[in-house]
Design a protein around this motif. Structure first.
Motif, mmCIF file in Angstrom:
data_model
loop_
_atom_site.group_PDB
_atom_site.id
_atom_site.type_symbol
_atom_site.label_atom_id
_atom_site.label_comp_id
_atom_site.label_asym_id
_atom_site.label_seq_id
_atom_site.Cartn_x
_atom_site.Cartn_y
_atom_site.Cartn_z
ATOM 1 N N ALA A 294 0.796 -1.332 0.025
ATOM 2 C CA ALA A 294 -0.037 -0.028 0.104
ATOM 3 C C ALA A 294 0.909 1.099 -0.014
ATOM 4 O O ALA A 294 0.631 2.120 -0.670
ATOM 5 N N LYS A 295 1.884 1.087 0.848
ATOM 6 C CA LYS A 295 2.778 2.362 0.947
ATOM 7 C C LYS A 295 3.610 2.573 -0.470
ATOM 8 O O LYS A 295 3.667 3.707 -0.945
ATOM 9 N N LEU A 296 3.911 1.583 -1.090
ATOM 10 C CA LEU A 296 4.777 1.653 -2.492
ATOM 11 C C LEU A 296 3.734 2.300 -3.368
ATOM 12 O O LEU A 296 4.306 3.067 -4.243
ATOM 13 N N THR A 297 2.555 1.902 -3.494
ATOM 14 C CA THR A 297 1.492 2.244 -4.237
ATOM 15 C C THR A 297 1.239 3.659 -4.234
ATOM 16 O O THR A 297 1.025 4.327 -4.778
ATOM 17 N N GLU A 298 1.167 4.096 -2.842
ATOM 18 C CA GLU A 298 1.045 5.622 -2.781
ATOM 19 C C GLU A 298 1.998 6.345 -3.025
ATOM 20 O O GLU A 298 1.817 7.375 -3.906
ATOM 21 N N ILE A 299 3.505 5.995 -2.928
ATOM 22 C CA ILE A 299 4.588 6.738 -3.209
ATOM 23 C C ILE A 299 4.846 6.742 -4.582
ATOM 24 O O ILE A 299 5.240 7.817 -5.295
ATOM 25 N N THR A 300 4.346 5.621 -5.189
ATOM 26 C CA THR A 300 4.506 5.503 -6.739
ATOM 27 C C THR A 300 3.529 6.398 -7.357
ATOM 28 O O THR A 300 3.919 7.230 -8.362
ATOM 29 N N ALA A 301 2.409 6.473 -6.860
ATOM 30 C CA ALA A 301 1.414 7.478 -7.421
ATOM 31 C C ALA A 301 1.957 8.803 -7.473
ATOM 32 O O ALA A 301 1.705 9.453 -8.387
ATOM 33 N N LYS A 302 2.314 9.268 -6.398
ATOM 34 C CA LYS A 302 3.048 10.485 -5.995
ATOM 35 C C LYS A 302 4.134 10.976 -6.673
ATOM 36 O O LYS A 302 4.240 12.065 -7.470
ATOM 37 N N TYR A 303 5.128 9.974 -6.829
ATOM 38 C CA TYR A 303 6.495 10.386 -7.181
ATOM 39 C C TYR A 303 7.069 9.525 -8.359
ATOM 40 O O TYR A 303 8.093 9.708 -8.817
ATOM 41 N N GLY A 304 6.384 8.572 -8.762
ATOM 42 C CA GLY A 304 6.655 7.653 -9.745
ATOM 43 C C GLY A 304 7.545 6.594 -9.177
ATOM 44 O O GLY A 304 7.984 6.536 -7.917
ATOM 45 N N SER A 305 7.590 5.471 -9.950
ATOM 46 C CA SER A 305 8.153 4.077 -9.113
ATOM 47 C C SER A 305 9.598 4.415 -9.233
ATOM 48 O O SER A 305 10.263 3.632 -8.437
ATOM 49 N N ARG A 306 10.324 5.491 -9.929
ATOM 50 C CA ARG A 306 11.661 5.645 -9.788
ATOM 51 C C ARG A 306 12.049 6.068 -8.314
ATOM 52 O O ARG A 306 13.298 6.328 -7.821
ATOM 53 N N SER A 307 11.200 6.490 -7.681
ATOM 54 C CA SER A 307 11.348 7.067 -6.275
ATOM 55 C C SER A 307 11.477 5.994 -5.198
ATOM 56 O O SER A 307 11.929 6.203 -3.990
ATOM 57 N N GLN B 289 25.634 8.218 -3.478
ATOM 58 C CA GLN B 289 24.934 9.226 -4.482
ATOM 59 C C GLN B 289 23.581 9.031 -4.354
ATOM 60 O O GLN B 289 22.685 10.026 -4.323
ATOM 61 N N ALA B 290 23.062 7.924 -4.114
ATOM 62 C CA ALA B 290 21.557 7.708 -4.321
ATOM 63 C C ALA B 290 20.970 8.424 -2.881
ATOM 64 O O ALA B 290 19.850 8.761 -2.924
ATOM 65 N N LEU B 291 21.684 8.085 -1.960
ATOM 66 C CA LEU B 291 20.957 8.615 -0.364
ATOM 67 C C LEU B 291 21.359 10.268 -0.538
ATOM 68 O O LEU B 291 20.551 10.857 0.069
ATOM 69 N N GLU B 292 22.306 10.724 -1.256
ATOM 70 C CA GLU B 292 22.537 12.182 -1.546
ATOM 71 C C GLU B 292 21.194 12.644 -2.176
ATOM 72 O O GLU B 292 20.860 13.651 -1.866
ATOM 73 N N ALA B 293 20.820 11.979 -3.102
ATOM 74 C CA ALA B 293 19.586 12.411 -4.185
ATOM 75 C C ALA B 293 18.472 12.407 -3.201
ATOM 76 O O ALA B 293 17.702 13.400 -3.306
ATOM 77 N N ALA B 294 18.424 11.285 -2.287
ATOM 78 C CA ALA B 294 17.308 11.348 -1.163
ATOM 79 C C ALA B 294 17.448 12.601 -0.352
ATOM 80 O O ALA B 294 16.281 13.243 -0.195
ATOM 81 N N ARG B 295 18.481 12.761 -0.048
ATOM 82 C CA ARG B 295 18.436 14.013 1.063
ATOM 83 C C ARG B 295 18.402 15.289 0.171
ATOM 84 O O ARG B 295 17.560 16.353 1.117
ATOM 85 N N THR B 296 18.547 15.623 -0.967
ATOM 86 C CA THR B 296 18.513 16.747 -1.696
ATOM 87 C C THR B 296 17.218 16.771 -2.471
ATOM 88 O O THR B 296 16.753 18.004 -3.236
ATOM 89 N N GLY B 297 16.436 15.892 -3.061
ATOM 90 C CA GLY B 297 15.671 15.899 -3.911
ATOM 91 C C GLY B 297 16.251 15.989 -5.503
ATOM 92 O O GLY B 297 15.525 16.086 -6.329
ATOM 93 N N ASP B 298 17.552 15.717 -5.658
ATOM 94 C CA ASP B 298 17.986 16.132 -6.743
ATOM 95 C C ASP B 298 18.928 14.658 -7.337
ATOM 96 O O ASP B 298 19.583 14.264 -6.514
ATOM 97 N N PRO B 299 18.411 14.239 -8.494
ATOM 98 C CA PRO B 299 17.782 14.633 -9.551
ATOM 99 C C PRO B 299 16.287 14.677 -9.463
ATOM 100 O O PRO B 299 15.392 15.202 -10.216
ATOM 101 N N TYR B 300 15.707 13.563 -8.636
ATOM 102 C CA TYR B 300 14.290 13.660 -8.284
ATOM 103 C C TYR B 300 14.171 13.039 -6.860
ATOM 104 O O TYR B 300 15.215 12.474 -6.268
#
Ligand SMILES: Nc1nc2c(c(=O)[nH]1)N[C@H]1C(S)=C(S)[C@@H](COP(=O)(O)OP(=O)(O)OC[C@H]3O[C@@H](n4cnc5c(=O)[nH]c(N)nc54)[C@H](O)[C@@H]3O)O[C@H]1N2
Ligand SMILES: Nc1nc2c(c(=O)[nH]1)N[C@H]1C(S)=C(S)[C@@H](COP(=O)(O)OP(=O)(O)OC[C@H]3O[C@@H](n4cnc5c(=O)[nH]c(N)nc54)[C@H](O)[C@@H]3O)O[C@H]1N2
Ligand SMILES: [Mo]
Length: 692
Positions: A78-91, A361-372
């Protein structure tokens, strides 16, 4: 018990494991290390998660609600579905501790529709792997170490007798019985060093200077294999020109090793060549220039003709090389996601290997929201809060996640901080998919279930299947592990029964040495590349001028870490048997340095990090108490501790509060890395030591 995964054989009586030994069918001859022997203690240990749990209260507060597997899978889906709907599965981000079964994990990640599969390797062997890629066009596992037949082995930053792979130790000691010479280069004397014919105590962080001087000597004195070099090496002239100024006399000033000894080592290697191995290192996530240390290690092997040689570093054979079709890929069941990776691999870092990516770098992306935005994190058999430096920075990244799931068989800092724990069965209680091992004798192998789970835990294939079913993902139709095995084996002509007796299917009975007269490399030029254009284009010179390591600021020591034979990383410290054998770590410190601080052997000391730079974004100052081991056999510029101690979880009563955690003392850890080699620089940190 350990990520090396030495093959074991388990004896079961009345549904209980009564004996474990090295698998006699696969060259282990019954041998195990202490951790292998402590497996039964793990199985019987009740200080581990007993069933699926969902967090109550704040993250890290330790309040849990025991749920059924159905509820746990439903919650995650359910959480994954919610997150995917909002930010895309790449999140969605997934990480694991690498190993032989990535096909299942990568299939799962693809089924979720995200490109963000990472493993632990930024904190381990990425620099070595990229060094191999840049020189040969294939990764570090494209070569094997033919220790059994070697005539001279050089271990640099590699403590083979304590950071154990049992088969390797057996092969090396057998070779030494037949006269193989062992040289060890380290910043302290290890058990391995005590067995060496020659031990070189180097100043921490100067191995690149050492290697450049060896290359200089080999080339200047024409000790290299000219025929081999002419045939296989592109841009050898540029290497010769580059190493010209790096004389042994110069390197003596950097490393502290007498020039004469380096010249002697080069000569001895040339005598034993091509049956020599200069080990390129395993955990090389240490320095700014560790990538270049590994590269030069490979180049030393190359110009001595050892790459492809018996007793050197032969190219591995794969199933196809011995006339067998390989396993059918599970990952191939799902399309490759088109999105770019959050960690920048493949676009921002075109030279880095997209397989395991770079987790920091993936965790840096999480921290900054960059590139997504990265909003869900699934950790499988991985404890990034312990395995990555600077837990404050890691926690900042985790705090950006709307879902954090840990799949683990023990407690860990990451599990404790998670939203959901999906407890794995121990390795006695779960099966794996079939894996393929390339090498001199390629084979298939599998882990079988020896006993039924003691607690309400599951195998990884069961957990992944549970999540995918709840998500309604199409294309994952397996009902049982036998279904999966059948699918994997369908092109091979074998059935799973062939695995049941010994756990392996050998694909050949003779070691497959490729013809040294017609070796094939995977680089663009097809040759061994001194200069790699891919790296050059990305702004990373292949032949990088030497820069000395930073001197420790006044009153500080460089913090060095490593392993011991009794523990695995951070997760065996609470094992009843291993804890009894070694409950805490010590701080190795040189006798002279200790005298200056008024310390005696066994004194309790406080170690603290103080190397904050002005742009520090994450780290709090940390300190820890630990006993001093005062010794003459460590370089005076550094202090050393075994990684994995300093546990603070109340659920681990044996490990609780014992020893110190090296990773907490590494400031700004996530951003200190080497884009050239993809490894973290975990030994670019300095600590203060004082008596308590
Ligand atoms: N018992 C046991 N065995 C293991 C593991 C375990 O946890 N426990 N883990 C497995 C894993 S995942 C890995 S990656 C391997 C790691 O295998 P290794 O990389 O061999 O192990 P480490 O102890 O981390 O480091 C090796 C040595 O590098 C030295 N060193 C540190 N700095 C320098 C330097 O500047 N120059 C030189 N020349 N030497 C330096 C350290 O003193 C240490 O003795 O071990 C594997 N085997
Ligand atoms: N500061 C510092 N950081 C380091 C290192 C260091 O020496 N110092 N070493 C680095 C190295 S070389 C590596 S490889 C990484 C390792 O990093 P990790 O792989 O994260 O470390 P582990 O403790 O081996 O395993 C992580 C978790 O997997 C769980 N687990 C689940 N199933 C299994 C299983 O079947 N077997 C095992 N063994 N565990 C399971 C364990 O309970 C544990 O909580 O850390 C790196 N980070
Ligand atoms: Mo590792």
């Amino acid at each position: 018990m350990c990520t090396v995964r030495c093959h074991i054989q388990v004896e079961v009586e009345n549904g209980e494991v009564v004996w474990v030994q090295g698998n006699p069918h696969t060259g282990m001859d019954g041998a195990l290390c202490p951790r292998g022997a402590a497996g039964i203690a793990l199985l019987k240990d009740d200080e581990r998660p007993h069933g699926p749990m969902i967090r109550d209260g704040r993250r890290g507060e330790g309040k849990w609600r025991r749920v059924t597997w159905e509820e746990a899978f439903g919650h995650v889906a359910a959480k994954l579905t919610e997150i995917t709907a909002k930010y895309g599965s790449r999140s969605i981000l997934f990480s694991d501790r690498g190993g032989p079964f990535p096909d299942l994990h990568q299939a799962f990640v693809r089924a979720l529709g995200t490109p963000n599969y990472c493993n632990h390797d930024v904190s381990c062997a990425r620099n070595t792997n990229h060094a191999a890629l840049s020189v040969f066009g294939f990764g570090r596992k494209g070569l094997s170490y033919d220790l059994k037949n070697a005539r001279h082995v050089v271990l640099q930053t590699r403590n083979i007798m304590e950071a154990v792979n049992v088969k390797e130790v057996k092969d090396l000691t057998a070779a030494m019985d037949k006269g193989c010479r062992l040289s060890v280069i380290d910043v302290r004397s290890t058990i391995t060093a005590t067995k060496a014919h020659d031990f070189f105590l180097v100043k921490p962080g100067t191995d690149y200077a050492f290697n450049l001087a060896i290359l200089h000597t080999l080339i200047k004195d024409q000790l290299h294999d000219r025929e081999y070099v002419d045939k296989y090496v592109k841009d050898f002239d540029r290497l010769a020109l580059f190493v010209e100024p790096y004389t042994p006399a110069w390197a003596e000033q950097e490393t502290g090793v007498p020039a004469r000894r380096m010249v002697e080592l080069a000569g001895r290697l040339a005598e034993a060549a091509p049956a020599i191995i200069w080990h390129p290192g395993w955990n090389t996530a240490r320095y700014r220039d560790s990538f270049y240390v590994s590269r030069t290690a490979y180049l030393i092997n190359v110009i001595l003709g050892a790459v492809g040689a018996k007793g050197g570093l032969p190219l591995v054979a794969k199933a196809g090389d011995v006339g067998h079709p390989g396993l059918k890929s599970l990952t191939g069941l799902f399309p490759k996601p088109e999105e770019k990776r959050a960690d920048g691999v493949g676009w921002k870092y075109p030279h880095l290997d997209a397989g395991p990516g770079v987790l920091n770098q993936a965790l840096e992306a999480a921290r900054t929201g960059d590139p997504y935005p990265v909003k869900a994190y699934l950790c499988y058999r991985h404890d990034p809060l312990t395995a990555l430096p600077d837990p404050d920075a890691v926690r900042q990244a985790l705090d950006e996640m709307d879902l954090l799931v840990s799949m683990t068989f023990s407690w860990s800092d990451t599990a404790w901080y998670s939203d959901v724990i999906l407890p794995l069965s121990t390795y006695f209680e779960r099966e794996s998919i079939i894996a393929q091992k390339d090498g001199l004798k390629p084979y298939f192998f599998v882990r079988q279930r020896a006993v039924e789970p003691r607690y309400d835990t599951k195998a990884e294939w069961e957990i992944f299947t549970g999540i995918l079913n709840q998500l309604g993902v199409k294309g994952w139709d397996f009902q049982s592990i036998e279904d999966i095995w059948r699918y994997q084996l369908q092109d091979t002509g074998f059935t799973a029964e062939a695995l049941s007796e010994t756990g392996t299917i050998p694909l050949t009975d003779k070691p497959q040495y490729k013809d040294r007269a017609s070796l094939k490399f995977k680089t663009l030029s097809g040759q061994v590349e001194v200069i790699n254009d891919k790296w050059e284009k990305a702004g990373h010179p292949s032949l990088k001028p030497y820069e000395p390591p930073q001197a420790p600021p006044a009153g500080t020591f460089r913090l060095i870490f490593g392993r011991c034979a009794l523990h695995t990383q951070g997760h065996t410290v609470n094992n009843p048997l291993l804890n009894e054998a070694m409950p805490e770590n010590e701080l190795w410190i040189h006798t002279r340095a200790a005298a200056g601080l008024g310390l005696a052997d066994g004194d309790l000391v406080r170690v603290s990090n103080n190397s904050h730079s002005s742009e520090a974004h994450s780290s709090e100052p940390h300190s820890a108490e630990i006993r001093a081991k005062v010794t003459d056999i460590i370089h005076p510029e550094c202090v050393f501790m075994i990684h994995g101690f300093g546990h603070k979880l109340p659920v681990e009563t044996r490990a609780y509060g014992k020893g110190a955690a090296d990773h907490e003392l590494m400031t700004e850890g996530l951003t200190k890395w080497s884009p050239a080699g993809g490894g973290l620089n975990m030994q670019e940190n300095f600590v203060r030591v004082s008596k308590v």
